[in-house]
Design an enzyme around this catalytic site. Sequence first.
Site, PDB file in Angstrom:
ATOM      1  N   HIS A  12      62.172   7.254  -1.390  1.00 22.79           N
ATOM      2  CA  HIS A  12      60.856   7.404  -1.109  1.00 22.79           C
ATOM      3  C   HIS A  12      60.333   8.843  -0.766  1.00 22.79           C
ATOM      4  CE1 HIS A  12      61.691   6.117   2.982  1.00 22.79           C
ATOM      5  NE2 HIS A  12      61.728   7.243   3.013  1.00 22.79           N
ATOM      6  N   HIS A  59      57.451   7.491   9.167  1.00 17.84           N
ATOM      7  CA  HIS A  59      57.908   8.659   9.181  1.00 17.84           C
ATOM      8  C   HIS A  59      56.897   9.335  10.402  1.00 17.84           C
ATOM      9  CE1 HIS A  59      59.710   7.828   5.734  1.00 17.84           C
ATOM     10  NE2 HIS A  59      60.703   8.722   5.759  1.00 17.84           N
ATOM     11  N   HIS A 193      71.015  11.975   2.671  1.00 18.97           N
ATOM     12  CA  HIS A 193      70.314  13.067   2.791  1.00 18.97           C
ATOM     13  C   HIS A 193      70.266  13.569   4.356  1.00 18.97           C
ATOM     14  CE1 HIS A 193      67.026  10.389   2.897  1.00 18.97           C
ATOM     15  NE2 HIS A 193      66.129  11.378   3.339  1.00 18.97           N
ATOM     16  N   GLU A 240      68.496   5.637   6.245  1.00 18.14           N
ATOM     17  CA  GLU A 240      67.349   4.815   5.545  1.00 18.14           C
ATOM     18  C   GLU A 240      68.173   3.596   4.751  1.00 18.14           C
ATOM     19  OE1 GLU A 240      63.638   8.140   5.492  1.00 18.14           O
ATOM     20  OE2 GLU A 240      64.967   7.775   3.786  1.00 18.14           O
TER      21      GLU A 240
END
Lengths: 281, 114
Positions: A12, A59, A193, A240
């Site tokens: 995303h 977030h 990441h 995530e």
Amino acid sequence: MAKIVGAITTSHVPAIGKAIARNLREDPYWKPFFDGFAPVHRWLERVRPDVAVILYNDHGLNFFLDKMPTFAVGAASEYRNADEGWGIPTLPPVPGSPKLSWHLIERLVGEEFDITTCQEMLVDHAFTIPMALLWPGKGAWPVRTVPVCINTVQHPLPSAMRCYKLGEAVGRAIESYEEDLRVVVIGTGGLSHQLDGERAGFINKAFDLEFMEKLPSDPLWAARRSIRDLVELTGTQGIELLMWLAARGALGGEAVTVHSNYHIPISNTAAGLMLMERRAA
Amino acid sequence: MPRPASIPGTTLFDGAAAMKGYALNKMCYSFNSAANREAFRQDEDGYCARYGLSPEQREAVRHRNVLELIGAGGNVYYLAKLAGIFGLDVQDLGAQQTGMTKDEFKAKLIAAGR
């Protein structure tokens, strides 16, 4: 009764929102990523889900550190996106399914998942970008939604096994809902990441590929690992993948991969996409 | 309970960081609002003072230094909103933290796919 028709897991990354707004789908940087969605679009056209239950992580749009729920379930009639501070375009409101939301809430609490309920909830890019990727350019959204938010901002995070079990409970809750609905479960985020620290830019292709290979047949391969070890393997934001495990949990039983795509890099991220269905009995 | 072994170059944003960084992260969270971003641009000192940043946090903001901001308790999700005010994206942040140019950092990402 409601039926789960499949699970979709996708990255995303915020930059995807900018690429969509600037119509960069055919740009050489973006094409290998966007092209991966064509088979999923065809599947969605065919299966036509009524509802999407979306497992994602906020977030810092809706939740701040003043009150940080580990698991939160939306129970609103619509969900709005808003300015997140760095200029990705906002999307039109997404319709909710409050009756199904409250059914999930009842069932989850009944199964000892002490979730937070949200009758008002802003949804950030982790919710809206997958919506825009899966149902592009439709104007009116063709599905209603139930957001389920998992904390990945502040440690301690829920364990991978707990997220997987939450997903299993979400799956049982959906399939105990009396209305005849076709439900797709969506898990957003990842794959490997890391944005912060001297290890910024960390990507682990070998782990991601093994994770995607094992997720349908052996989700516990990842789910039994500690958060600390998963951060080491996938990066501080690669964690995530918890949302992928939860979405896989919702499918239950044995699953098969219908389609997958993996591309490095999108922004700082290894971008992954999977469409899974239950293995036919 | 013993703390888990640290991961090189990596900070887990835990309770200690969340307490230490609260004022800084709260300020950054306010930058979801365009009016607040503009207020910061107009009067950075006044804006930081209003949120009660510690001297360490104020200096880290002044230096636009991501590792210092993280050391001062900043969480990258909120810091990204501060970085946006300066026109910096996550690849700028990555380059700064790893001591690379942005092009070198992008090349590193592409190489990870090979």
